[in-house]
Enzyme design. Sequence first.
Site, PDB file in Angstrom:
ATOM      1  N   HIS A  41       0.857  -1.191   0.000  1.00 12.35           N
ATOM      2  CA  HIS A  41       0.000   0.000   0.000  1.00 12.35           C
ATOM      3  C   HIS A  41       0.889   1.236   0.000  1.00 12.35           C
ATOM      4  O   HIS A  41       2.107   1.158   0.110  1.00 12.35           O
ATOM      5  CB  HIS A  41      -0.967   0.003   1.187  1.00 12.35           C
ATOM      6  CG  HIS A  41      -0.340   0.195   2.538  1.00 12.35           C
ATOM      7  ND1 HIS A  41      -1.026   0.704   3.621  1.00 12.35           N
ATOM      8  CD2 HIS A  41       0.907  -0.035   3.000  1.00 12.35           C
ATOM      9  CE1 HIS A  41      -0.243   0.752   4.676  1.00 12.35           C
ATOM     10  NE2 HIS A  41       0.933   0.310   4.333  1.00 12.35           N
TER      11      HIS A  41
ATOM     12  N   CYS B 115       5.783   6.028   4.837  1.00 13.14           N
ATOM     13  CA  CYS B 115       4.648   5.253   4.313  1.00 13.14           C
ATOM     14  C   CYS B 115       3.935   5.929   3.144  1.00 13.14           C
ATOM     15  O   CYS B 115       2.983   5.385   2.600  1.00 13.14           O
ATOM     16  CB  CYS B 115       3.659   4.918   5.429  1.00 13.14           C
ATOM     17  SG  CYS B 115       4.344   3.750   6.622  1.00 13.14           S
TER      18      CYS B 115
ATOM     19  N   HIS C   7       4.972   0.341  -0.388  1.00 17.86           N
ATOM     20  CA  HIS C   7       5.693  -0.656   0.406  1.00 17.86           C
ATOM     21  C   HIS C   7       4.714  -1.749   0.811  1.00 17.86           C
ATOM     22  O   HIS C   7       3.519  -1.638   0.555  1.00 17.86           O
ATOM     23  CB  HIS C   7       6.328  -0.010   1.650  1.00 17.86           C
ATOM     24  CG  HIS C   7       5.324   0.543   2.602  1.00 17.86           C
ATOM     25  ND1 HIS C   7       4.587   1.689   2.341  1.00 17.86           N
ATOM     26  CD2 HIS C   7       4.887   0.089   3.799  1.00 17.86           C
ATOM     27  CE1 HIS C   7       3.763   1.921   3.350  1.00 17.86           C
ATOM     28  NE2 HIS C   7       3.926   0.960   4.249  1.00 17.86           N
TER      29      HIS C   7
ATOM     30  N   HIS D 162       3.578  -5.197   3.639  1.00 15.69           N
ATOM     31  CA  HIS D 162       3.590  -5.772   4.981  1.00 15.69           C
ATOM     32  C   HIS D 162       3.186  -7.237   4.911  1.00 15.69           C
ATOM     33  O   HIS D 162       2.433  -7.650   4.029  1.00 15.69           O
ATOM     34  CB  HIS D 162       2.594  -5.049   5.891  1.00 15.69           C
ATOM     35  CG  HIS D 162       2.902  -3.619   6.110  1.00 15.69           C
ATOM     36  ND1 HIS D 162       3.919  -3.183   6.931  1.00 15.69           N
ATOM     37  CD2 HIS D 162       2.330  -2.497   5.595  1.00 15.69           C
ATOM     38  CE1 HIS D 162       3.956  -1.866   6.936  1.00 15.69           C
ATOM     39  NE2 HIS D 162       3.000  -1.416   6.128  1.00 15.69           N
TER      40      HIS D 162
ATOM     41  N   HIS E 123      -0.970 -10.433  -1.911  1.00 14.14           N
ATOM     42  CA  HIS E 123      -0.110 -10.045  -3.029  1.00 14.14           C
ATOM     43  C   HIS E 123      -0.778  -9.015  -3.946  1.00 14.14           C
ATOM     44  O   HIS E 123      -0.564  -9.010  -5.156  1.00 14.14           O
ATOM     45  CB  HIS E 123       0.392 -11.260  -3.805  1.00 14.14           C
ATOM     46  CG  HIS E 123       1.445 -11.996  -3.046  1.00 14.14           C
ATOM     47  ND1 HIS E 123       1.146 -12.885  -2.037  1.00 14.14           N
ATOM     48  CD2 HIS E 123       2.792 -11.936  -3.118  1.00 14.14           C
ATOM     49  CE1 HIS E 123       2.274 -13.362  -1.533  1.00 14.14           C
ATOM     50  NE2 HIS E 123       3.294 -12.792  -2.158  1.00 14.14           N
TER      51      HIS E 123
ATOM     52  N   GLU F 205       0.196  -5.265  11.419  1.00 17.20           N
ATOM     53  CA  GLU F 205       0.937  -4.790  10.250  1.00 17.20           C
ATOM     54  C   GLU F 205       2.420  -5.134  10.351  1.00 17.20           C
ATOM     55  O   GLU F 205       3.053  -5.461   9.356  1.00 17.20           O
ATOM     56  CB  GLU F 205       0.742  -3.270  10.148  1.00 17.20           C
ATOM     57  CG  GLU F 205       1.307  -2.644   8.910  1.00 17.20           C
ATOM     58  CD  GLU F 205       0.976  -1.167   8.830  1.00 17.20           C
ATOM     59  OE1 GLU F 205      -0.121  -0.840   8.353  1.00 17.20           O
ATOM     60  OE2 GLU F 205       1.819  -0.358   9.226  1.00 17.20           O
TER      61      GLU F 205
END
Length: 149
Positions: A16, A25, A29, A31, A75, A136
Site C-alpha cells: 500500500h 509510508c 511498500h 507488509h 499479493h 501490520e
Amino acid sequence: MSNIRITKQFNFETGHALHGYDGKCKNVHGHSYKLNVTVIGQPITDPNHVKNGMVIDFGDLKKIVNHEIVDLFDHATVFNKNTPHVELANELQKRGHNTILVDYQPTSENMVIDFAKKISAKLPTHIKLFSLKLQETDTSFAEWYASDN
C-alpha cells in the site's frame, strides 16, 4: 448455554501507499499482515448434528475470511481511489499487477473497519463477529471490537 469465542489467524502479504502522509509510508511498500478473527456464539448442542460442540467450524470461518479478505488482498497493492494514486494503480493494472482501489486511506485502522463489515455480512445469523486484530508489523496493529461499535 455459554457464549464461546473462537479465533482463527490468517496471513497475507499486501502492499500500500498512504497519499499525503508525512513519513516513509507515503512510498509504496508492503507488509506481512496477520489477521486474527474472533467470533462469538453458542456451541451446537444437537448430538446428531455433524458439527456438535462447535460454535462454527474453523473450516467454514476460513472459507468466509479467505473469500472476503485473503484471496483479494494477498499479493495485491491497495490505493485510495480518491487520490492521484489511482493513476499509479491504473498503470500497474495495465501491466498485469493486482491492485485494489478503496474509498479510504489504506491504513491498518481503515482496513480493519472494512474487513469487519465484509466478514460480518457473511457470518451465519447465530454467529457474531466479536473482534479483529490486524497486525501490520511485529509491534504495530489495529483492533476492532463489536462492543465499541
